[in-house]
Design an enzyme around this catalytic site. Structure first.
Site, mmCIF file in Angstrom:
data_model
loop_
_atom_site.group_PDB
_atom_site.id
_atom_site.type_symbol
_atom_site.label_atom_id
_atom_site.label_comp_id
_atom_site.label_asym_id
_atom_site.label_seq_id
_atom_site.Cartn_x
_atom_site.Cartn_y
_atom_site.Cartn_z
ATOM 1 N N GLU B 29 0.735 -1.197 0.037
ATOM 2 C CA GLU B 29 0.006 -0.081 -0.116
ATOM 3 C C GLU B 29 0.866 1.259 0.012
ATOM 4 O O GLU B 29 1.947 1.493 0.926
ATOM 5 C CB GLU B 29 -1.056 -0.085 1.229
ATOM 6 C CG GLU B 29 -1.911 -1.045 1.279
ATOM 7 C CD GLU B 29 -2.552 -1.594 2.544
ATOM 8 O OE1 GLU B 29 -2.321 -0.605 3.458
ATOM 9 O OE2 GLU B 29 -3.112 -2.684 2.668
ATOM 10 N N GLU B 60 -4.997 -6.296 3.161
ATOM 11 C CA GLU B 60 -3.536 -6.758 3.634
ATOM 12 C C GLU B 60 -3.596 -8.475 3.451
ATOM 13 O O GLU B 60 -2.544 -9.147 2.986
ATOM 14 C CB GLU B 60 -3.260 -6.587 5.228
ATOM 15 C CG GLU B 60 -2.845 -5.224 5.539
ATOM 16 C CD GLU B 60 -3.846 -4.347 5.272
ATOM 17 O OE1 GLU B 60 -5.024 -4.742 5.643
ATOM 18 O OE2 GLU B 60 -3.635 -2.959 5.256
ATOM 19 N N PHE B 83 2.207 -1.345 8.699
ATOM 20 C CA PHE B 83 2.674 -1.622 10.054
ATOM 21 C C PHE B 83 2.474 -3.106 10.510
ATOM 22 O O PHE B 83 1.454 -3.770 9.973
ATOM 23 C CB PHE B 83 1.522 -0.904 11.054
ATOM 24 C CG PHE B 83 1.457 0.647 10.896
ATOM 25 C CD1 PHE B 83 2.261 1.534 11.796
ATOM 26 C CD2 PHE B 83 1.254 1.321 9.612
ATOM 27 C CE1 PHE B 83 2.463 2.937 11.850
ATOM 28 C CE2 PHE B 83 1.320 2.767 9.654
ATOM 29 C CZ PHE B 83 1.994 3.664 10.735
ATOM 30 N N ASP B 85 1.142 -4.236 13.102
ATOM 31 C CA ASP B 85 -0.231 -4.330 13.508
ATOM 32 C C ASP B 85 -1.412 -4.916 12.576
ATOM 33 O O ASP B 85 -2.187 -5.499 12.809
ATOM 34 C CB ASP B 85 -0.779 -2.893 13.976
ATOM 35 C CG ASP B 85 0.132 -2.271 14.868
ATOM 36 O OD1 ASP B 85 0.159 -1.849 15.928
ATOM 37 O OD2 ASP B 85 1.172 -2.046 14.427
ATOM 38 N N PHE B 86 -0.810 -4.576 11.278
ATOM 39 C CA PHE B 86 -1.895 -5.007 10.129
ATOM 40 C C PHE B 86 -1.705 -6.466 9.613
ATOM 41 O O PHE B 86 -2.350 -6.844 8.959
ATOM 42 C CB PHE B 86 -1.752 -3.956 8.922
ATOM 43 C CG PHE B 86 -2.023 -2.541 9.305
ATOM 44 C CD1 PHE B 86 -2.483 -2.028 10.580
ATOM 45 C CD2 PHE B 86 -1.508 -1.519 8.541
ATOM 46 C CE1 PHE B 86 -2.585 -0.673 10.740
ATOM 47 C CE2 PHE B 86 -1.592 -0.148 8.694
ATOM 48 C CZ PHE B 86 -2.210 0.216 9.985
ATOM 49 N N HIS B 129 -0.896 1.050 15.952
ATOM 50 C CA HIS B 129 0.038 1.295 14.939
ATOM 51 C C HIS B 129 1.187 1.281 15.924
ATOM 52 O O HIS B 129 2.368 2.211 15.272
ATOM 53 C CB HIS B 129 -0.004 2.790 14.355
ATOM 54 C CG HIS B 129 -1.396 3.004 13.446
ATOM 55 N ND1 HIS B 129 -2.531 2.799 13.741
ATOM 56 C CD2 HIS B 129 -1.174 2.940 12.190
ATOM 57 C CE1 HIS B 129 -3.313 3.021 12.740
ATOM 58 N NE2 HIS B 129 -2.551 3.102 11.562
HETATM 59 C C1 TPP Z 1 -5.637 -2.501 8.016
HETATM 60 C C2 TPP Z 1 -4.954 -1.148 7.747
HETATM 61 N N1 TPP Z 1 -4.294 -0.973 6.573
HETATM 62 C C3 TPP Z 1 -3.853 0.075 6.515
HETATM 63 C C4 TPP Z 1 -3.832 1.282 7.103
HETATM 64 C C5 TPP Z 1 -3.322 2.662 6.747
HETATM 65 N N2 TPP Z 1 -4.303 3.633 6.302
HETATM 66 C C6 TPP Z 1 -4.722 4.334 6.962
HETATM 67 S S1 TPP Z 1 -5.632 5.380 6.247
HETATM 68 C C7 TPP Z 1 -5.629 4.573 4.843
HETATM 69 C C8 TPP Z 1 -6.369 5.019 3.696
HETATM 70 C C9 TPP Z 1 -7.853 4.903 3.971
HETATM 71 O O1 TPP Z 1 -8.486 5.321 2.841
HETATM 72 P P1 TPP Z 1 -9.928 5.674 2.698
HETATM 73 O O2 TPP Z 1 -10.949 4.446 3.065
HETATM 74 O O3 TPP Z 1 -10.064 6.093 1.372
HETATM 75 O O4 TPP Z 1 -10.301 6.753 3.800
HETATM 76 P P2 TPP Z 1 -9.761 8.343 3.549
HETATM 77 O O5 TPP Z 1 -8.243 8.141 4.199
HETATM 78 O O6 TPP Z 1 -9.718 8.813 2.165
HETATM 79 O O7 TPP Z 1 -10.711 9.192 4.702
HETATM 80 C C10 TPP Z 1 -4.777 3.717 4.905
HETATM 81 C C11 TPP Z 1 -4.368 2.815 3.816
HETATM 82 C C12 TPP Z 1 -4.892 1.041 8.213
HETATM 83 N N3 TPP Z 1 -4.816 1.973 9.001
HETATM 84 N N4 TPP Z 1 -5.403 0.001 8.555
#
Ligand code: TPP
Ligand code: TPP
Ligand code: MG
Ligand code: MG
Lengths: 355, 324, 355, 324
Positions: B29, B60, B83, B85-86, B129
């Site tokens: 990602e 993931e 992370f 965590d994921f 995280h």
């Molecule tokens: C399981 C997991 N994978 C990856 C992340 C890292 N991460 C945090 S926000 C995000 C993007 C989320 O995108 P969206 O659902 O479109 O929400 P937006 O940030 O645009 O509001 C990612 C990949 C996470 N927090 N949890």
């Protein structure tokens, strides 16, 4: 068709202003180094949380996301307790344990912001099952982003909700990106709402920068849910102004033109124009409202900055009920075991010494 | 010798390996134009393009499984999980599929993949995280595990991991990315299963991993001035684990502190302590101290987080306890 | 439209017969106590695996499931090695390490049966990505059940395949149940294929008890995939005759009438009727084919039953390349650690004794 | 006293609790008309209906999260995950959500739920249906953990778990379901954190969990005739862990064998060994032996599976080693 009365229109405007001012304050504080960690801001998307939550009552539930300040404010959260939490103070919603990504207000049915993408969806679905099983009449609204709709838990949750016809409204805030990855680069569809059919639920699309449109469609979904007609997947097309979080300039993956085009559709001026045009408010009333909002945020910031940080040992509380975990002094083999209860001393005078 | 950061070390290793072997594909990602959440993959997408450095949806479990599919059909994927965590979202594909596929198939396929992920507290990132979940992968057999600390070790082990045919979980520490260290020019590989004595000493053996190596070294400095001579052993890989080097040190000192940022219970410290207590039963002069993240979720607010995650002071405290 | 030539029609009939005979033999052996563990049988569903795999070449990949015997045979698997594996023999495909749920034949592109529901889908999607990245022209076919389509990994896999337009054919064998839970009780839709739209891919439905229909639709999907036009979700409606596995009578959650109705649509008599009607085969040729198939299965069973069981210590091989794990003799603190490499003796004469 | 099987014990506990408290809802795969994969929930759906005993789609992560949602909105769910192997699919909702939600919310909500799942080899179920993954949950704080062995303990602990407000992971053993044991009439609850000395002895302490308690008792019988007196301690719960009882036994015997069916590395044995070696440093007369599933995936074919999963003979062997 749900048309908000004047009072509600004013309240929706106020809440959008409050969210915007909250986020600007956070940005300011963060940039000055007054806070730790990272914050994902909601500015630009205010109409979604506000229009959505306006369709709910206090008893209803919401689940939120990493970008959760807006949802919490829209559901009635206390901005002082929120800001104190974001600043890691003991007076914050979670006593400083959660921070920006974990703000909770159980008394308002806010089942938490969430650091895990899609983390709140199963939980919200469970809240929906509770409402159905008990006949409580409560509705749950789950907020999440476009990127989230590719997570397995999204699928599993919506499938169960469709199957059991749960009173849940799934609100996708499609801001076009998951961090840096545009929708076109994370899924083959343009409208997330098309996925509704696969779960046997209603899909709908709203202009996520028009709080009235969001309110109308959210209200219809909430009504359906309350009537026992099952869940809805409501997609709201919107945009975030800043980067993914404070600190990301947001320039590596999108153009200035794109940002500018969306800023031109800002939900707050649009709503102001609406209340002025329709005579719901005067310019002076709008100005007063804005001043009140700013004052509330200033007060929240002052309260937070004056609030004490937690003592280190407070970290040991809140894992289990009535339990304090073993602390630093217990480091070593005895170290900090949650399993601490019932630990025994074994050395010392009594007992049989080593042969 | 050049001085580079851990971030640069990982980035260099990835770039060199991508250039060397066209079967290597990175998926994860935001590893593309964005350069990774920790800016570790910066520049790689520009240089190698979508066919080699591919941004994925937020899935993931799916992407670890896609990596596995690439791995058993002739590619050599490097998967990034943002992370550690994921990895909780991906235990199905990692542990029930990748870790077992070679065995279940009777050796017919080998999942040649590296899964890079990021551990550690210290950035006020709160409970979801900040975890260091590498002990989960130690518990269930199937992955080799690297958890290096210095730029030198990161680069040498990552390159070795990428060239290894067995699957590897590779743990990097978010707070170590800016740490600097000397590295030679040219290329080096580090064997898995070889611990490194990061500091020689006579009184107490400190076994430390990842960021904790830096803290252990700082604690050792402090303790030196108080007359306690500390030997710091960095296992560098957990599977395989170099008990030879650890035991040799313990035979010398008779006193042990194990510092690993995972939670204490059933963590790396538990395993290493149990093995030392067995293998070196007649050589221990004091109980083995374990220092790890306290057994609570990791709190957001800095005073609490700093209390929960092991500090230099905690190591000093534990060494003194062991030395008594 | 793909019409199989005579040779292929005969081969499809033979493979269906072979699967049926294989499963009947397993049922027999299981009931006699000749085998351990549990087996999920494929009888009734033969047309799906056979029609699907007939559209593939040897170089193409498949992923399979807990109900995997049929897929393996259809892709060309050796029934003797399969049966030896199911009976836990050293001569089996996986040297007895896998058993029924983990049969593999890497040389035929069979990426394994799988004990985890939806476990093979991400893997198959990865195989598709490999084909796309290398331009190898290979197609992957992932088999899975209706119940599987509610698992998060199903969603994540299909989303990526749709996004990247991967050469993968997702074949859902909709037999109406996930163990005891009927489709109506596990999802709100009747046609799994409607989910295709949410992934931007083609959805199609075949009569899963008609090998010619499956072949035709699978061939179209495979052709699309090879042309670079992306993946397909192909739903095949079918039924399993037995319980979920040998041992489950399958009577607690479905009626005898339902089973009988499906047995009336048995794919094998249907195909026999077709080859007879169209003059592709004579009755005598069909009988000969059946006899050959039965003989092959008898030979496989004999081979398996004569094959040795593995030695216990063989369990220590195949975790890593060129590595044998620590065995039973190492139980205790040194016990069976995969981390075994580099373990040191530390007791003994040399070194400093305890103070 | 009645004699019932472990299966009946669990079934009775569930039935009684469902009848007692209408907030209890069971969710899981095939727990309804089918009566559960191991026939443990037989009859409950007929008695209580869909509103209390609900079959779910195959979505482990989702259903654990649905359980969590029920739990924090006033219900008291019991979630069944058919095999502990499938908790790998649900680590996100179990560990990153349920285990942390009370803490992250500053104590605002308590996830009052019980997650029942099934561990163990011995049924030729191969690598993905035979694991004993409870150590994962010990490693990351947030759940109380029960892992009982006898019908008496299963019933008493399950009823206690259901009435407890903190979340509980409850591990049952597939090969113990047919085991029989005496139970009184009426109702009993067993406190978490109280080990049970299943057999008194003087020479060697065997700490054993779940099915291994039966094997340890059988081994003790055999060893008795060879003149070695074995004390068998069953911790019954792992969080909290009753070190008092374990340490008291170790003080008496000075020799320890830990038998747990999880993998050895970073397993339950590692943690208990590390604690005993610390707490009872001056009382140990021999190194602590750990017996667990060998560190390979669990193979299908019986001769190999029986070799990999701990047997009575393995325990005898380890006790003799410890007694030397
Ligand atoms: C399981 C997991 N994978 C990856 C992340 C890292 N991460 C945090 S926000 C995000 C993007 C989320 O995108 P969206 O659902 O479109 O929400 P937006 O940030 O645009 O509001 C990612 C990949 C996470 N927090 N949890
Ligand atoms: C992750 C996981 N959850 C549950 C199971 C138990 N299980 C095995 S097969 C099965 C039903 C699968 O149904 P479906 O996908 O329709 O396939 P079918 O058995 O009908 O062929 C279940 C629940 C499993 N093996 N893996
Ligand atoms: Mg987004
Ligand atoms: Mg099915």
């Amino acid at each position: 068709m749900a048309v908000p009365d004047n009072k509600l229109q004013i309240e929706m405007l106020r809440k959008m202003m409050l969210i915007r001012a909250f986020e600007e304050k956070i940005k300011y504080l963060f940039t000055r180094g007054a806070m730790a960690g990272f914050s994902h801001l909601y500015d630009g998307q205010e109409a979604v949380a506000v229009g959505g939550c306006a369709a709910l009552t206090r008893d209803d539930y919401i689940t939120s996301t990493h970008r959760g300040h807006g949802h919490c404010i829209a559901k009635g959260g206390d901005v002082a307790k929120m800001m104190a939490e974001v600043l890691g103070r003991r007076t914050g919603y979670c006593k400083g344990k959660g921070g920006s990504m974990h703000i909770f207000d159980a008394s308002l049915g806010i089942l938490g912001a969430n650091g895990i993408v899609a983390g709140g969806l199963p939980m919200g679905t469970g809240a929906g099952l509770k409402a159905k099983l008990t006949g409580s009449g409560q509705v749950t609204m789950c907020f999440f982003g476009d990127g989230t709709t590719n997570q397995g838990t999204f699928h599993e949750s919506l499938n169960m909700a469709g199957l059991w016809r749960l009173p849940v409204v799934y609100v996708c805030e499609n801001n076009g990106y998951g961090i840096s990855v545009s929708q076109a680069r994370h899924q083959a569809i343009r409208d997330v709402a098309v996925r509704a059919e696969g779960y046997g639920m209603v899909g709908a699309i709203a202009d996520g920068n028009d709080v009235l449109d969001v309110y109308e469609k959210a209200s219809a979904a909430v009504e359906r849910a309350r009537r026992g007609e099952g869940p809805t997947l409501l997609e709201c097309k919107t945009y975030r102004y800043g980067g993914h979080h404070v600190g990301d300039p947001g320039t590596l993956y999108r153009s200035n033109e794109e940002v500018a085009a969306w800023r031109a559709k800002d939900p707050i001026p649009r709503m102001i124009a609406h209340v002025l045009d329709s005579g719901v408010m005067t310019r002076a009333e709008v100005d007063t409202l804005k001043a009140e909002v700013d004052a509330e945020i200033e007060a929240a910031a002052a309260y937070s900055l004056e609030s004490p940080l937690p003592e280190p040992e407070e970290a040991l509380d809140d894992l289990f009920i009535g339990f304090r975990a073993t602390g630093r002094e217990g480091r070593g083999a005895r170290g900090g075991c949650a399993a601490g209860a019932g630990r025994a001393e074994c050395g010392g005078a009594e007992g049989r010494p080593r042969a | 010798m050049r001085t580079i950061t851990c971030r640069q070390a990982v980035n260099e290793a990835l770039r060199e390996e991508l250039a060397r072997d066209s079967r290597i594909v990175m998926i994860g990602e935001d590893i593309g134009p964005y350069g990774g959440n920790f800016k570790v993959t910066e520049g790689l997408w520009r240089e190698f393009g979508d066919a080699r450095v591919l941004d994925t949806p937020i899935s993931e479990n799916g992407i670890c499984g896609v990596g596995l599919g690439l791995a058993i059909t002739g590619m050599r994927p490097i998967v990034e999980v943002m992370f550690s965590d994921f990895t909780a979202n991906a235990m199905d594909q990692l542990v029930n599929q990748a870790a077992k596929i070679r065995y279940m198939s009777g050796g017919q396929v080998t999942p040649t993949m590296v899964v890079r992920t990021v551990i550690g507290g210290g950035r006020s990132s709160a409970a979801q995280h900040s975890q260091s979940l590498h002990a989960w992968f130690m518990h269930v057999p199937g992955f080799k595990i690297a958890i290096p600390s210095t730029p030198y070790d990161l680069k040498g082990l990552l390159k070795a991991a990428v060239r290894m045919d067995d699957p590897v979980m590779f743990f990097e520490h978010k707070m170590a990315y800016n740490m600097q260290g000397e590295v030679p020019d040219g290329e080096w590989l580090i064997d898995f299963g070889k611990a490194d004595v990061k500091r020689a000493g006579d009184d107490v053996t400190v076994v430390a991993t990842s960021l904790m190596v830096y803290r252990a070294l700082a604690a050792a400095e402090k303790l030196e001035s108080e007359g306690i001579s500390v030997e710091v052993v960095d296992p560098r890989t957990l599977i395989p684990l170099d008990m030879d080097t650890i035991a040799a040190s313990v035979r010398k000192t008779g006193r042990v502190v194990i510092v690993d940022e995972g939670h204490v219970t059933c963590g790396v410290g538990a395993e290493i302590a149990a093995r030392i207590a067995y293998d070196c039963f007649d050589y221990l002069d004091a109980p083995i101290e374990r220092v790890g993240t306290l057994d609570v979720p990791i709190p957001f607010s800095p005073p609490m987080e700093n209390y929960v995650v092991p500090s230099e002071d905690d190591i000093v405290f534990a060494v003194k306890k062991a030395a008594r």
